[in-house]
Design a protein around this motif. Structure first.
Motif, PDB file in Angstrom:
ATOM      1  N   CYS A  29       5.500  57.313  49.329  1.00 49.48           N
ATOM      2  CA  CYS A  29       5.321  55.998  49.956  1.00 49.48           C
ATOM      3  C   CYS A  29       6.136  54.940  49.228  1.00 49.48           C
ATOM      4  O   CYS A  29       6.818  54.107  49.860  1.00 49.48           O
ATOM      5  N   ARG A  30       6.078  54.942  47.909  1.00 56.70           N
ATOM      6  CA  ARG A  30       6.825  53.938  47.137  1.00 56.70           C
ATOM      7  C   ARG A  30       8.330  54.103  47.331  1.00 56.70           C
ATOM      8  O   ARG A  30       9.070  53.116  47.339  1.00 56.70           O
ATOM      9  N   ASN A  31       8.769  55.342  47.501  1.00 58.98           N
ATOM     10  CA  ASN A  31      10.182  55.579  47.763  1.00 58.98           C
ATOM     11  C   ASN A  31      10.630  54.968  49.085  1.00 58.98           C
ATOM     12  O   ASN A  31      11.821  54.698  49.282  1.00 58.98           O
ATOM     13  N   PHE A 209       5.625  68.268  51.338  1.00 60.68           N
ATOM     14  CA  PHE A 209       4.511  67.938  52.235  1.00 60.68           C
ATOM     15  C   PHE A 209       4.352  66.426  52.338  1.00 60.68           C
ATOM     16  O   PHE A 209       4.181  65.876  53.435  1.00 60.68           O
ATOM     17  N   ALA A 210       4.403  65.735  51.207  1.00 59.12           N
ATOM     18  CA  ALA A 210       4.246  64.280  51.208  1.00 59.12           C
ATOM     19  C   ALA A 210       5.359  63.606  51.992  1.00 59.12           C
ATOM     20  O   ALA A 210       5.122  62.663  52.753  1.00 59.12           O
ATOM     21  N   GLU A 215       7.190  60.819  57.011  1.00 58.46           N
ATOM     22  CA  GLU A 215       8.063  60.781  58.186  1.00 58.46           C
ATOM     23  C   GLU A 215       7.268  60.832  59.483  1.00 58.46           C
ATOM     24  O   GLU A 215       7.598  60.136  60.455  1.00 58.46           O
ATOM     25  N   LEU A 216       6.216  61.631  59.529  1.00 55.76           N
ATOM     26  CA  LEU A 216       5.386  61.678  60.737  1.00 55.76           C
ATOM     27  C   LEU A 216       4.776  60.310  61.039  1.00 55.76           C
ATOM     28  O   LEU A 216       4.669  59.906  62.201  1.00 55.76           O
ATOM     29  N   VAL A 217       4.383  59.590  59.993  1.00 54.52           N
ATOM     30  CA  VAL A 217       3.871  58.233  60.186  1.00 54.52           C
ATOM     31  C   VAL A 217       4.970  57.334  60.758  1.00 54.52           C
ATOM     32  O   VAL A 217       4.754  56.588  61.716  1.00 54.52           O
TER      33      VAL A 217
END
Length: 309
Positions: A29-31, A209-210, A215-217
């Motif tokens: 997320c931070r990336n 996985f993260a 990306e799906l979000v």
């Protein structure tokens, strides 16, 4: 698609953020420039806030305080398979009530919600499984996970439910050791490790996985997806491949049947996933094979050791 204003002004709340998946998700997320609020239960981490999700009151308070635009439930360490089998109330409290409290609070703040689930919702008689295959859990944990999935989709039809399996990564600070970290620890200590040769699933690298979840979000996806690595094998095959890559003592790794382990909670044996649905959606993220995942882990370990030198 993700609304820019919400991303800039509101955080992502990662429940279970001190665990393996939660920690990697915070990185991902931070990336992408997203602010994060990870939570912890028994394993404090820098920047994480305490949360006991089995109690609905602190859940509501935390969500009202931060007003997140996205909440991800990666909580999975409070009750393992065997503990839940011994105490079915633990399975409900740790794996269903926590989700119910989160979902009820999400409705009040109009946030997106993602539930991370497991292949334990299947009986392992006919894997690999597609998203359309009917679940049939064997264990108390699996039943509670399926109940949680159903509650999420009934209350939040626009939510994401992501099932995964055999998750690993380089995670020395996480208290609940993943399978590969156990292998490394046992090898250093010279301890024998009995590994099931009949439990089959897709081996999944947590950072990938993260990245897929993020990306799906971003793509605005909803519903049920199986998200895992592309290699489907037994835990014993996985252990031997890891030993070969990292120069571990293979004589310390003994392949045994699940029955020989005398585990209290039943496991799905011939499990794992078909991945066509998620692979047909992802554009940026490529799901990795076991060999590719081990290469990525090896690279990360080398970087960490170089920085520490």
């Amino acid at each position: 698609m993700v609304a820019k204003r919400r991303v800039e002004e509101q955080p992502v709340l990662i429940v279970g953020g001190s665990g393996q998946i939660g920690w990697r998700l915070a990185e991902a997320c931070r990336n992408r420039g997203w602010a994060c609020v990870p939570t912890f239960y028994r394993n404090p981490q820098p920047g994480a806030v305490a949360l006991d999700a089995t109690d609905d009151k602190p859940v509501r308070r935390l969500i009202e305080q931060w007003r997140p635009w996205l909440i991800v439930n990666s909580l999975n360490a409070q009750g393992g398979t065997d503990a839940c089998e011994a105490d079915p109330t633990l399975a409900i409290r740790a794996h269903y009530d926590t989700v119910r409290h989160l979902v009820d609070a999400v409705v009040a703040v109009n946030a997106r919600f993602i539930q991370i689930s497991t292949d334990y919702v299947f009986d392992g008689q006919a894997g690999p499984y597609a998203e359309t295959d009917p679940p049939h859990p064997l264990s108390q944990l699996g039943r509670a996970k399926l109940m949680a999935e159903c509650y999420v989709m009934e209350r939040l039809p626009e939510a994401l439910v992501l099932r995964t399996s055999f998750v690993f990564s380089w995670a020395p600070h996480v208290s609940a050791k993943n399978f590969i970290m156990q292998l490394l620890d046992n090898d250093r200590a010279g301890r024998l490790m009995r590994v099931p040769n009949d439990q089959v699933g897709n081996v999944t690298y947590a950072p990938t996985f993260a990245e897929a979840l993020v990306e799906l979000v971003e793509l605005g996806q909803q519903g049920l997806f199986h998200v895992a690595g592309t290699t489907r094998c037994s835990k014993y095959e996985w252990a031997l491949k890891t030993a070969e890559r990292f120069g571990l003592n293979r004589t310390l790794i003994h392949g045994v049947s699940t029955a020989e382990l005398e585990q209290r909670g039943p496991r799905p044996l011939q499990s794992g996933f078909h991945l066509a649905k998620v692979q047909g959606v992802l554009r940026r993220t490529r799901l990795l094979s076991l060999d590719e995942s081990l290469t990525e882990m090896e690279r990360e370990m080398s970087l960490v050791r170089a920085e520490a030198a």
